[in-house]
Write a protein that holds these residues in place. Structure first.
Motif, mmCIF file in Angstrom:
data_model
loop_
_atom_site.group_PDB
_atom_site.id
_atom_site.type_symbol
_atom_site.label_atom_id
_atom_site.label_comp_id
_atom_site.label_asym_id
_atom_site.label_seq_id
_atom_site.Cartn_x
_atom_site.Cartn_y
_atom_site.Cartn_z
ATOM 1 N N LEU A 121 1.230 -0.970 -0.038
ATOM 2 C CA LEU A 121 -0.406 0.003 0.236
ATOM 3 C C LEU A 121 0.364 1.553 -0.431
ATOM 4 O O LEU A 121 1.874 1.371 0.471
ATOM 5 N N VAL A 122 0.787 1.899 -0.835
ATOM 6 C CA VAL A 122 1.447 3.637 -0.833
ATOM 7 C C VAL A 122 -0.143 4.531 -0.985
ATOM 8 O O VAL A 122 -0.388 4.742 -1.588
ATOM 9 N N GLN A 123 0.207 5.596 0.019
ATOM 10 C CA GLN A 123 -0.949 6.419 0.617
ATOM 11 C C GLN A 123 0.271 8.069 0.765
ATOM 12 O O GLN A 123 1.128 7.922 1.040
ATOM 13 N N ASN A 124 -0.130 8.782 -0.316
ATOM 14 C CA ASN A 124 0.461 10.278 -0.628
ATOM 15 C C ASN A 124 -0.073 11.397 -0.551
ATOM 16 O O ASN A 124 -2.269 11.042 -1.087
ATOM 17 N N GLY A 125 -0.405 12.258 -0.620
ATOM 18 C CA GLY A 125 -1.527 13.658 -0.783
ATOM 19 C C GLY A 125 -0.270 14.884 0.126
ATOM 20 O O GLY A 125 0.330 14.993 0.195
#
Length: 252
Positions: free
Chosen positions: A101-105
């Motif tokens: 899982l990769v989450q960015n923002g």
């Protein structure tokens, strides 16, 4: 001022890539281990809607490769804050699967507190996903019970009351037996499957996954229930009322 971030997690799951896909890329699958309710249009460019406690967030599907890759990006807030997620699925010999899982923002002014809360929260939810796939394969939650109480006070006091109410004494350890009674519901018996105090406590029974979450003083001391019940006999409205009444008694 928005602060850019990226967060990555990886977990090996005792499930096939197809089972993992159903759990992370379909509404009923996500609703069996994650918070809130999710609806997904199953194609790239499709829309996704996440609803929790009256709030609604909408996103666009950015990647749709069944069994391999799923991604979505939330609509941007007026201040430029958004979240993007990508799941990568890789099958392993023996029938297991690695999920990345990769989450960015962008996060807001209190980004460090938000980031740490998300980092710890994903550890708990990915563990819950693993429990779901291992103990309830092929099933979807019949009831999703959410409740929140802000300003509950000191975490030690809250956890002391809550653990006593579910039959725990002394240090909370995985495998410890749990038993509690709620008005209008059958007795609930299970074991601790996630010991993450002072933030998280997880309980697994023969027909459900139960989560108790305390946000801590830096995030208004909110106590949250996030339960998933897989029994065909459960009535969601009755169960939600019973849990809210129980929570009021525990915190009184």
């Amino acid at each position: 001022m928005p602060h850019e971030f990226e967060l990555a997690k990886e977990i090996e799951l005792d499930a096939t890539p197809e089972q993992v896909w159903e759990a992370i890329a379909t509404g009923p699958g996500i609703d069996s281990w994650f918070m809130g309710r999710t609806e997904i249009e199953p194609h790239e460019g499709g829309r996704s809607r996440f609803t929790m406690m009256g709030g609604v967030n909408e996103s666009t599907v950015t990647a749709w490769e069944p069994g391999k890759r799923f991604g979505y990006r939330s609509d941007e807030n007026p201040d430029g804050i958004f979240m993007a997620f990508e799941y990568l699925i890789e099958g392993r010999d023996g029938g297991s699967t690695v999920l990345r899982l990769v989450q960015n923002g962008f996060l807001g002014d209190d980004w460090e507190t938000e980031y740490e809360a998300m980092r710890a929260g994903w550890d708990m939810y990915l563990h819950k996903l693993a429990q779901y796939l291992a103990h309830f394969p092929g099933r979807t939650a019949r009831a999703v019970i959410s409740a929140a109480r802000p300003n509950t006070g000191d975490p030690d006091r809250v956890w002391t009351a809550l653990t006593a109410a579910i039959g725990l004494s002394g240090p909370v350890t995985e495998g410890a037996p749990v038993r509690l009674a709620l008005d209008g519901l059958p007795p609930i018996e299970g074991v601790v499957d996630y010991a993450g105090l002072p933030s998280f406590l997880g309980v697994r029974t023969g027909d459900g996954l139960y989560r108790f979450i305390h946000s801590g003083p830096s995030r208004r001391n909110v106590l949250v229930l996030g339960h998933h019940v897989f029994s065909n006999d459960v009535d969601e409205r009755t169960a939600e009322h019973a849990w809210n009444s129980w929570l009021d008694r525990v915190l009184a």
